[in-house]
Design a protein around this motif. Structure first.
Motif, PDB file in Angstrom:
ATOM      1  N   TYR A 299      84.867  32.029  17.265  1.00  7.95           N
ATOM      2  CA  TYR A 299      83.974  33.098  17.693  1.00  7.95           C
ATOM      3  C   TYR A 299      84.670  34.429  17.443  1.00  7.95           C
ATOM      4  CZ  TYR A 299      81.648  29.206  19.902  1.00  7.95           C
ATOM      5  OH  TYR A 299      81.029  28.006  20.105  1.00  7.95           O
ATOM      6  N   ALA A 300      83.994  35.320  16.731  1.00  9.24           N
ATOM      7  CA  ALA A 300      84.595  36.610  16.412  1.00  9.24           C
ATOM      8  C   ALA A 300      84.705  37.465  17.659  1.00  9.24           C
ATOM      9  CB  ALA A 300      83.760  37.336  15.353  1.00  9.24           C
ATOM     10  N   ASP A 301      85.661  38.367  17.657  1.00  9.35           N
ATOM     11  CA  ASP A 301      85.862  39.295  18.760  1.00  9.35           C
ATOM     12  C   ASP A 301      84.704  40.290  18.792  1.00  9.35           C
ATOM     13  OD1 ASP A 301      86.693  41.126  20.615  1.00  9.35           O
ATOM     14  OD2 ASP A 301      88.710  41.360  19.790  1.00  9.35           O
ATOM     15  N   ALA A 302      83.902  40.225  19.862  1.00  8.50           N
ATOM     16  CA  ALA A 302      82.701  41.062  19.942  1.00  8.50           C
ATOM     17  C   ALA A 302      83.031  42.547  20.026  1.00  8.50           C
ATOM     18  CB  ALA A 302      81.857  40.658  21.153  1.00  8.50           C
ATOM     19  N   THR A 303      84.249  42.907  20.447  1.00 11.68           N
ATOM     20  CA  THR A 303      84.577  44.322  20.627  1.00 11.68           C
ATOM     21  C   THR A 303      84.683  45.068  19.310  1.00 11.68           C
ATOM     22  OG1 THR A 303      86.952  43.865  20.610  1.00 11.68           O
ATOM     23  CG2 THR A 303      85.830  43.787  22.744  1.00 11.68           C
TER      24      THR A 303
ATOM     25  N   ASP B 129      94.440  34.920  29.828  1.00 15.54           N
ATOM     26  CA  ASP B 129      93.167  35.456  30.334  1.00 15.54           C
ATOM     27  C   ASP B 129      91.959  34.783  29.701  1.00 15.54           C
ATOM     28  OD1 ASP B 129      94.346  37.242  32.104  1.00 15.54           O
ATOM     29  OD2 ASP B 129      94.439  38.860  30.629  1.00 15.54           O
ATOM     30  N   LEU B 130      92.044  33.468  29.512  1.00 20.72           N
ATOM     31  CA  LEU B 130      90.888  32.747  28.980  1.00 20.72           C
ATOM     32  C   LEU B 130      89.777  32.655  30.017  1.00 20.72           C
ATOM     33  CD1 LEU B 130      92.668  29.836  27.063  1.00 20.72           C
ATOM     34  CD2 LEU B 130      92.189  32.177  26.325  1.00 20.72           C
ATOM     35  N   VAL B 131      90.134  32.720  31.292  1.00 19.99           N
ATOM     36  CA  VAL B 131      89.170  32.817  32.390  1.00 19.99           C
ATOM     37  C   VAL B 131      89.627  33.978  33.268  1.00 19.99           C
ATOM     38  CG1 VAL B 131      88.053  31.664  34.325  1.00 19.99           C
ATOM     39  CG2 VAL B 131      88.836  30.320  32.364  1.00 19.99           C
ATOM     40  N   ARG B 132      88.708  34.898  33.543  1.00 16.32           N
ATOM     41  CA  ARG B 132      89.013  36.027  34.416  1.00 16.32           C
ATOM     42  C   ARG B 132      88.252  35.867  35.731  1.00 16.32           C
ATOM     43  NH1 ARG B 132      88.687  38.168  29.166  1.00 16.32           N
ATOM     44  NH2 ARG B 132      90.515  39.399  28.545  1.00 16.32           N
ATOM     45  N   GLU B 133      88.755  36.542  36.758  1.00 17.54           N
ATOM     46  CA  GLU B 133      88.105  36.423  38.067  1.00 17.54           C
ATOM     47  C   GLU B 133      86.641  36.845  37.997  1.00 17.54           C
ATOM     48  OE1 GLU B 133      88.737  37.694  42.759  1.00 17.54           O
ATOM     49  OE2 GLU B 133      90.101  38.462  41.214  1.00 17.54           O
ATOM     50  N   SER B 134      86.341  37.855  37.185  1.00 12.39           N
ATOM     51  CA  SER B 134      84.959  38.320  37.071  1.00 12.39           C
ATOM     52  C   SER B 134      84.037  37.259  36.475  1.00 12.39           C
ATOM     53  CB  SER B 134      84.900  39.586  36.213  1.00 12.39           C
ATOM     54  OG  SER B 134      85.388  39.329  34.893  1.00 12.39           O
ATOM     55  N   GLU B 135      84.615  36.286  35.766  1.00 14.48           N
ATOM     56  CA  GLU B 135      83.809  35.241  35.130  1.00 14.48           C
ATOM     57  C   GLU B 135      83.555  34.048  36.039  1.00 14.48           C
ATOM     58  OE1 GLU B 135      84.820  35.565  30.425  1.00 14.48           O
ATOM     59  OE2 GLU B 135      86.493  34.982  31.720  1.00 14.48           O
ATOM     60  N   LEU B 136      84.129  34.052  37.234  1.00 15.62           N
ATOM     61  CA  LEU B 136      83.903  32.952  38.166  1.00 15.62           C
ATOM     62  C   LEU B 136      82.475  32.926  38.683  1.00 15.62           C
ATOM     63  CD1 LEU B 136      87.226  33.004  40.218  1.00 15.62           C
ATOM     64  CD2 LEU B 136      86.598  31.496  38.313  1.00 15.62           C
ATOM     65  N   THR B 137      81.701  33.958  38.368  1.00 23.20           N
ATOM     66  CA  THR B 137      80.286  33.962  38.774  1.00 23.20           C
ATOM     67  C   THR B 137      79.525  32.798  38.143  1.00 23.20           C
ATOM     68  OG1 THR B 137      79.803  35.509  36.975  1.00 23.20           O
ATOM     69  CG2 THR B 137      80.213  36.446  39.158  1.00 23.20           C
ATOM     70  N   VAL B 138      80.041  32.235  37.025  1.00 22.79           N
ATOM     71  CA  VAL B 138      79.341  31.119  36.394  1.00 22.79           C
ATOM     72  C   VAL B 138      79.292  29.907  37.331  1.00 22.79           C
ATOM     73  CG1 VAL B 138      79.965  31.840  34.063  1.00 22.79           C
ATOM     74  CG2 VAL B 138      81.434  30.209  35.270  1.00 22.79           C
ATOM     75  N   LEU B 139      80.202  29.869  38.305  1.00 22.97           N
ATOM     76  CA  LEU B 139      80.243  28.734  39.229  1.00 22.97           C
ATOM     77  C   LEU B 139      79.165  28.817  40.287  1.00 22.97           C
ATOM     78  CD1 LEU B 139      84.110  28.553  39.752  1.00 22.97           C
ATOM     79  CD2 LEU B 139      82.711  27.124  38.250  1.00 22.97           C
ATOM     80  N   ASP B 140      78.535  29.978  40.419  1.00 21.84           N
ATOM     81  CA  ASP B 140      77.521  30.169  41.450  1.00 21.84           C
ATOM     82  C   ASP B 140      76.136  30.457  40.896  1.00 21.84           C
ATOM     83  OD1 ASP B 140      79.397  29.932  43.640  1.00 21.84           O
ATOM     84  OD2 ASP B 140      80.167  31.871  43.006  1.00 21.84           O
ATOM     85  N   GLU B 141      76.017  30.562  39.572  1.00 22.69           N
ATOM     86  CA  GLU B 141      74.723  30.835  38.974  1.00 22.69           C
ATOM     87  C   GLU B 141      73.910  29.564  38.914  1.00 22.69           C
ATOM     88  OE1 GLU B 141      75.734  32.396  35.218  1.00 22.69           O
ATOM     89  OE2 GLU B 141      76.372  34.350  35.972  1.00 22.69           O
ATOM     90  N   GLN B 142      72.670  29.620  39.376  1.00 24.89           N
ATOM     91  CA  GLN B 142      71.773  28.481  39.282  1.00 24.89           C
ATOM     92  C   GLN B 142      71.242  28.413  37.864  1.00 24.89           C
ATOM     93  OE1 GLN B 142      71.264  26.230  41.678  1.00 24.89           O
ATOM     94  NE2 GLN B 142      72.675  27.346  42.999  1.00 24.89           N
ATOM     95  N   LYS B 143      71.418  27.292  37.225  1.00 24.84           N
ATOM     96  CA  LYS B 143      70.970  27.176  35.846  1.00 24.84           C
ATOM     97  C   LYS B 143      70.481  25.757  35.581  1.00 24.84           C
ATOM     98  CE  LYS B 143      74.980  28.335  34.253  1.00 24.84           C
ATOM     99  NZ  LYS B 143      76.070  28.679  33.322  1.00 24.84           N
TER     100      LYS B 143
ATOM    101  N   ARG C 106      81.448  30.375  26.454  1.00 25.88           N
ATOM    102  CA  ARG C 106      81.305  30.428  27.910  1.00 25.88           C
ATOM    103  C   ARG C 106      79.982  29.882  28.410  1.00 25.88           C
ATOM    104  NH1 ARG C 106      85.397  33.150  26.427  1.00 25.88           N
ATOM    105  NH2 ARG C 106      86.995  33.850  27.882  1.00 25.88           N
ATOM    106  N   SER C 107      79.111  29.458  27.500  1.00 27.37           N
ATOM    107  CA  SER C 107      77.867  28.813  27.912  1.00 27.37           C
ATOM    108  C   SER C 107      78.012  27.292  27.994  1.00 27.37           C
ATOM    109  CB  SER C 107      76.734  29.171  26.945  1.00 27.37           C
ATOM    110  OG  SER C 107      76.952  28.572  25.674  1.00 27.37           O
ATOM    111  N   LYS C 108      79.165  26.759  27.604  1.00 36.08           N
ATOM    112  CA  LYS C 108      79.365  25.320  27.568  1.00 36.08           C
ATOM    113  C   LYS C 108      79.875  24.806  28.907  1.00 36.08           C
ATOM    114  CE  LYS C 108      78.409  24.758  23.153  1.00 36.08           C
ATOM    115  NZ  LYS C 108      77.213  24.022  22.714  1.00 36.08           N
ATOM    116  N   ARG C 109      79.664  23.519  29.118  1.00 35.14           N
ATOM    117  CA  ARG C 109      80.117  22.901  30.365  1.00 35.14           C
ATOM    118  C   ARG C 109      81.631  22.873  30.465  1.00 35.14           C
ATOM    119  NH1 ARG C 109      75.724  18.047  29.867  1.00 35.14           N
ATOM    120  NH2 ARG C 109      73.967  19.107  30.831  1.00 35.14           N
ATOM    121  N   TYR C 110      82.322  22.792  29.325  1.00 37.40           N
ATOM    122  CA  TYR C 110      83.777  22.761  29.425  1.00 37.40           C
ATOM    123  C   TYR C 110      84.315  24.044  30.047  1.00 37.40           C
ATOM    124  CZ  TYR C 110      83.930  25.278  24.851  1.00 37.40           C
ATOM    125  OH  TYR C 110      83.771  26.170  23.814  1.00 37.40           O
TER     126      TYR C 110
END
Length: 261
Positions: free
Chosen positions: A135-139, A243-257, A156-160
């Motif tokens: 995946y290319a660097d989006a920045t 920094d493959l996982v940041r604290e700000s990304e832990l929201t994925v654990l609480d999103e209903q999907k 980051r959309s995958k279950r892994y």
């Protein structure tokens, strides 16, 4: 550095010795017979040794198809004369492609794929992993020149990624020496966002992450060393260090999907 780009996992098991790893340009033919046929295919070079996956079922053609590994993808040839093959994305909520009889080198875009072969009154399957999806660097998307390819490409959309986030959560939330959650605790943490989660699926994703993040060498490598122990600890250490996982990304654990079965 590992040289393989895809891993073929037979349906009867996922033990390292049963997986087939292919480097870019290598091929794997599959079918009912155990011995590769003598017939030549377009593009074959003299003396090429094709690897073989045997599917011992009377409803499968003797030479049913061929897989060719690319750099970050793979292609499938359907060498049967009558059967359409289906390649499913197990995480895609029904996403799939159909490979018509005689179709040669159809590109497959999925990181996880399940090849489905109609065989008499059964549907036979085997899996193909493409852990080198980049995946290319989006920045730098709007900058001139070639994009930067990430060292550890994660979707980051995958279950892994859910599993990795659950493993890292305690230490990211201010407890740097917190013990890592057990597999059962990860299952409980993910159930609100992944209702079908179970122990086997969490362990599968941990094993896959070890391959994708290059913590495991292929078993045929000369320097593969002993079996990787402390897999969860190694994954979390690597993820937090880079920094493959940041604290700000832990929201994925609480999103209903809605997740694929």
């Amino acid at each position: 550095m590992n040289t393989y780009s895809i891993i073929v996992v037979p349906a009867h098991g996922v033990a390292p010795g049963e997986q087939v790893r292919l480097a870019p340009g290598e091929t794997l033919r599959f079918g009912r017979t155990a011995v590769a046929p003598t017939v030549a295919f377009a593009g074959d070079a003299a003396g090429v040794d094709h690897r073989r996956l045997t599917i011992p079922h009377h409803g499968v053609s003797r030479t049913a198809g061929e897989i060719v590994a690319g750099g970050t993808y793979w292609s499938l040839s359907n060498l049967s004369t009558a059967s359409t093959y289906v390649v499913e994305n197990p995480e895609g909520a029904g996403e799939h492609i159909k490979i018509a009889p005689g179709r040669i080198e159809a590109p497959v875009p999925f990181e996880f794929s399940r090849v489905v072969l109609p065989a008499a009154d059964e549907l036979l399957t085997f899996d193909v992993w493409a852990p080198r999806h980049d995946y290319a660097d989006a920045t730098i998307a709007n900058c001139p020149g070639d994009p930067t390819t990430l060292a550890f490409p994660l979707d980051r959309s995958k279950r892994y990624f859910l599993v990795l986030a659950a493993l890292c959560e305690g230490r990211l939330r201010g407890e740097p020496h917190a013990p890592l959650p057990t597999v059962e605790q990860v299952v409980g943490r993910l159930r609100p966002v992944w209702p079908q989660v179970n122990r086997a699926s969490v362990q599968w994703n941990i094993d896959y992450l070890a391959v994708k993040l290059r913590l495991k060498q292929p078993p045929e490598a000369a320097d593969c060393g002993p079996r990787l122990n402390g897999k969860k600890e190694s994954l979390v250490s690597l993820a937090l260090r880079f920094d493959l996982v940041r604290e700000s990304e832990l929201t994925v654990l609480d999103e209903q999907k809605v997740t694929a079965p």
